[in-house]
Design a protein around this motif. Structure first.
Motif, mmCIF file in Angstrom:
data_model
loop_
_atom_site.group_PDB
_atom_site.id
_atom_site.type_symbol
_atom_site.label_atom_id
_atom_site.label_comp_id
_atom_site.label_asym_id
_atom_site.label_seq_id
_atom_site.Cartn_x
_atom_site.Cartn_y
_atom_site.Cartn_z
ATOM 1 N N ASP A 191 -10.093 63.919 69.495
ATOM 2 C CA ASP A 191 -10.722 64.210 68.216
ATOM 3 C C ASP A 191 -9.997 65.285 67.431
ATOM 4 O O ASP A 191 -10.120 65.370 66.217
ATOM 5 N N ASP A 192 -9.238 66.144 68.132
ATOM 6 C CA ASP A 192 -8.553 67.235 67.444
ATOM 7 C C ASP A 192 -7.191 66.814 66.897
ATOM 8 O O ASP A 192 -6.562 67.550 66.149
ATOM 9 N N ALA A 193 -6.753 65.644 67.291
ATOM 10 C CA ALA A 193 -5.430 65.189 66.873
ATOM 11 C C ALA A 193 -5.449 64.813 65.393
ATOM 12 O O ALA A 193 -6.499 64.675 64.778
ATOM 13 N N VAL A 194 -4.253 64.669 64.810
ATOM 14 C CA VAL A 194 -4.132 64.141 63.458
ATOM 15 C C VAL A 194 -4.763 62.745 63.444
ATOM 16 O O VAL A 194 -4.490 61.924 64.321
ATOM 17 N N THR A 195 -5.638 62.524 62.474
ATOM 18 C CA THR A 195 -6.389 61.273 62.460
ATOM 19 C C THR A 195 -6.020 60.442 61.234
ATOM 20 O O THR A 195 -6.057 60.932 60.107
ATOM 21 N N VAL A 196 -5.654 59.199 61.491
ATOM 22 C CA VAL A 196 -5.404 58.245 60.423
ATOM 23 C C VAL A 196 -6.554 57.250 60.432
ATOM 24 O O VAL A 196 -6.924 56.739 61.494
ATOM 25 N N VAL A 197 -7.148 57.052 59.263
ATOM 26 C CA VAL A 197 -8.228 56.071 59.158
ATOM 27 C C VAL A 197 -7.816 55.029 58.133
ATOM 28 O O VAL A 197 -7.406 55.366 57.028
ATOM 29 N N GLU A 198 -7.889 53.759 58.533
ATOM 30 C CA GLU A 198 -7.553 52.698 57.590
ATOM 31 C C GLU A 198 -8.778 51.813 57.349
ATOM 32 O O GLU A 198 -9.371 51.297 58.299
ATOM 33 N N ASN A 238 -5.978 62.668 57.943
ATOM 34 C CA ASN A 238 -6.834 63.860 58.053
ATOM 35 C C ASN A 238 -7.763 64.000 56.849
ATOM 36 O O ASN A 238 -7.952 65.092 56.322
ATOM 37 N N GLY A 239 -8.326 62.888 56.420
ATOM 38 C CA GLY A 239 -9.314 62.927 55.350
ATOM 39 C C GLY A 239 -8.759 62.824 53.951
ATOM 40 O O GLY A 239 -9.522 62.671 53.005
ATOM 41 N N HIS A 240 -7.436 62.912 53.808
ATOM 42 C CA HIS A 240 -6.824 62.792 52.486
ATOM 43 C C HIS A 240 -6.375 61.356 52.256
ATOM 44 O O HIS A 240 -5.679 60.778 53.088
ATOM 45 N N GLN A 260 7.284 57.692 53.143
ATOM 46 C CA GLN A 260 6.302 58.687 52.682
ATOM 47 C C GLN A 260 5.177 58.869 53.700
ATOM 48 O O GLN A 260 4.729 59.988 53.944
ATOM 49 N N PHE A 261 4.737 57.759 54.254
ATOM 50 C CA PHE A 261 3.644 57.828 55.226
ATOM 51 C C PHE A 261 4.058 58.653 56.446
ATOM 52 O O PHE A 261 3.325 59.514 56.913
ATOM 53 N N ARG A 262 5.268 58.375 56.932
ATOM 54 C CA ARG A 262 5.768 59.121 58.094
ATOM 55 C C ARG A 262 5.959 60.594 57.767
ATOM 56 O O ARG A 262 5.660 61.465 58.596
ATOM 57 N N ASN A 263 6.439 60.876 56.536
ATOM 58 C CA ASN A 263 6.634 62.274 56.144
ATOM 59 C C ASN A 263 5.301 63.025 56.151
ATOM 60 O O ASN A 263 5.220 64.162 56.615
ATOM 61 N N GLN A 264 4.269 62.380 55.616
ATOM 62 C CA GLN A 264 2.961 63.057 55.570
ATOM 63 C C GLN A 264 2.401 63.242 56.976
ATOM 64 O O GLN A 264 1.798 64.278 57.274
ATOM 65 N N LEU A 265 2.621 62.232 57.822
ATOM 66 C CA LEU A 265 2.175 62.361 59.213
ATOM 67 C C LEU A 265 2.900 63.524 59.897
ATOM 68 O O LEU A 265 2.279 64.357 60.568
ATOM 69 N N ASP A 266 4.210 63.574 59.690
ATOM 70 C CA ASP A 266 4.987 64.649 60.325
ATOM 71 C C ASP A 266 4.523 66.011 59.841
ATOM 72 O O ASP A 266 4.439 66.963 60.617
ATOM 73 N N ALA A 267 4.242 66.094 58.522
ATOM 74 C CA ALA A 267 3.783 67.371 57.968
ATOM 75 C C ALA A 267 2.462 67.794 58.598
ATOM 76 O O ALA A 267 2.259 68.961 58.918
ATOM 77 N N GLU A 268 1.549 66.831 58.780
ATOM 78 C CA GLU A 268 0.264 67.163 59.391
ATOM 79 C C GLU A 268 0.449 67.560 60.855
ATOM 80 O O GLU A 268 -0.212 68.472 61.357
ATOM 81 N N LEU A 269 1.349 66.853 61.534
ATOM 82 C CA LEU A 269 1.575 67.144 62.949
ATOM 83 C C LEU A 269 2.186 68.530 63.139
ATOM 84 O O LEU A 269 1.951 69.206 64.144
ATOM 85 N N ALA A 270 2.980 68.970 62.127
ATOM 86 C CA ALA A 270 3.664 70.257 62.241
ATOM 87 C C ALA A 270 2.711 71.421 61.998
ATOM 88 O O ALA A 270 3.027 72.572 62.287
#
Lengths: 241, 185
Positions: free
Chosen positions: A67-74, A213-215, A230-240
């Protein structure tokens, strides 16, 4: 007139009615205002959809890093061509490459403009009742052309779609009788409706709608290659973070 | 004491209700003429009379609800003007007013329920009608109950009951659309 009354009865205080009225109004204002103001988080919160809208305890997770991990919801529609395009070009690879680091949740958002979308959502949910939502999700998108399109256009051939779903169910190893019963059940229909209601609360208007993460993810690129980057960049940014 | 307000309430509250119903009817016609028309009271996803006006609930009796409002509130205003002019109506007149406002208040609460839990949007002009119908019913009732013991008790706490009534409805609205309101602050 009220003044006279007060004098006549010798009362210096406002009546119980007035006091109670003022009390009710003050309490209401304090409670409403207080909750509203203290409930306000950081400025980012205004553009973030609350996680209890996006994810339920029983929501299907393609990958689960907690639950604490970066979350992607589709929010997806199995028959929507753009969703199939996202699957083939973006999310399938994200699921593989980021699977151990993110929690990837998928929710149903079948659109009325796609005649087989609801049926497909029911097939996926029915498979989910035998613990195989993810397998059916992959079968539906991996074999998109076999049931969703007729001569390149959105199909409305229910019989062909049902036959295709049966084939997928058999390949996955589902109990076919139970699969059919679940597809027709109220439980499955209610669950899809609940997903869609959450989507509407999250102000989803089209599919696919992806939230990191809700955005809401809103790509600017024209090609799937750009969107994926772009999707991967945003994921990486959230993970960092 | 509290029931002396009835004539004024009938004129002012009835007038406001009449105006709101009238505007709703005008908007309804504009929407019928041009389905793409965005009513003046469609402000955001929650405050949106456009989405409320096209629902079956907006024609509860097979015709647009504002027609009921226009006729009903016009009668209320007329009654209020009559009372202010010194008309001392017989009991049956008051009971007639009671019947009308009771129907109004029941209908309004059904509409509140539908708006919150079925349509899930609020229509500002409709809420104006809710807000005037409740006190109209309340003070008419107090007037008609004035000579009974229960009536005297209620009359003593007239504005407290009314405030509580409004607070409950406002709280229901706040809870229902909480996610939305909290993003505005």
């Amino acid at each position: 007139m009220p003044k006279e009354k007060i004098v006549a009865t010798g009362r210096a205080w406002p009546s119980a009615n007035v006091l109670l009225t003022i009390g009710v109004v003050v309490v209401a204002i304090v409670v409403l205002g207080g909750v509203l103001l203290t409930g306000k988080d950081d400025p980012l919160a205004s553009s973030t959809v609350p996680s209890d809208v996006l994810v339920n305890e029983n929501s299907h997770r393609l990958t689960d890093a907690g639950d604490d991990a970066v979350t992607v919801v589709e929010f997806l529609d199995f028959q929507c061509p753009a969703c199939a395009g996202y699957y083939a070009n973006v999310t399938k690879e994200v699921e593989r490459d980021y699977g151990d680091r993110i929690t990837f949740v998928v929710r149903n958002f079948p659109l009325d403009s796609h005649p087989l979308a609801m049926l497909a959502a029911k097939a996926a949910e029915a498979a989910g009742r035998q613990g195989e939502y993810e397998a059916m999700y992959h079968s539906l998108y991996d074999n998109y052309e076999r049931w969703a399109l007729t001569d390149g256009d959105i199909s409305d051939d229910t019989a062909r779609a049902r036959a295709a779903f049966d084939t997928f169910a058999k390949e996955i190893g589902l109990d076919l009788k139970r699969f059919h019963a679940d597809m027709a059940s109220d439980a499955v229909a209610d669950r899809i409706a609940a997903d869609r209601a959450d989507g509407e609360r999250a102000e989803v208007t089209g599919t696919p709608a992806l939230f990191i993460n809700g955005h809401l993810f809103s790509p600017s690129g024209d090609t799937f290659g750009e969107v994926e980057r772009q999707f991967r960049n945003q994921l990486d940014a959230e993970l960092a973070k | 004491m509290s029931t002396r307000i009835v004539p004024w309430l009938a004129v002012v509250g009835g007038g406001i209700g009449l105006l709101a119903s009238f505007v709703l009817m005008v908007e309804k016609v504009a929407l019928l003429e041009d389905p793409g028309y965005v009513p003046t009271c469609s402000i955001n996803p929650v405050l949106s009379c456009g989405s409320v006006m096209v629902t079956p609930q907006a024609e509860a009796f097979g015709m647009p609800n504002p027609l009921l409002g226009i006729t009903g509130f016009a009668v209320v205003v007329t009654a209020g003007v009559g009372l202010l002019a010194g008309f001392r109506p017989p009991r049956w007149f008051w009971l007639g007013l009671q019947a009308g406002t009771t129907f109004g208040v029941v209908f309004v609460h059904w509409l509140i329920w539908q708006s919150l839990y079925s349509i899930e949007a609020l229509c500002p002009y409709c809420m104006v009608v809710w807000a005037v119908t409740i006190p109209l019913f309340w003070y008419t009732t107090l007037h008609n109950l004035a000579r009974r013991p229960a009536g005297a008790l209620l009359a003593r706490y007239h504005s407290f009951v009314l405030a509580l009534w409004f607070v409950v409805i406002i709280a229901l609205i706040a809870v229902k659309f909480w996610d939305y309101w909290s993003t505005l602050v």
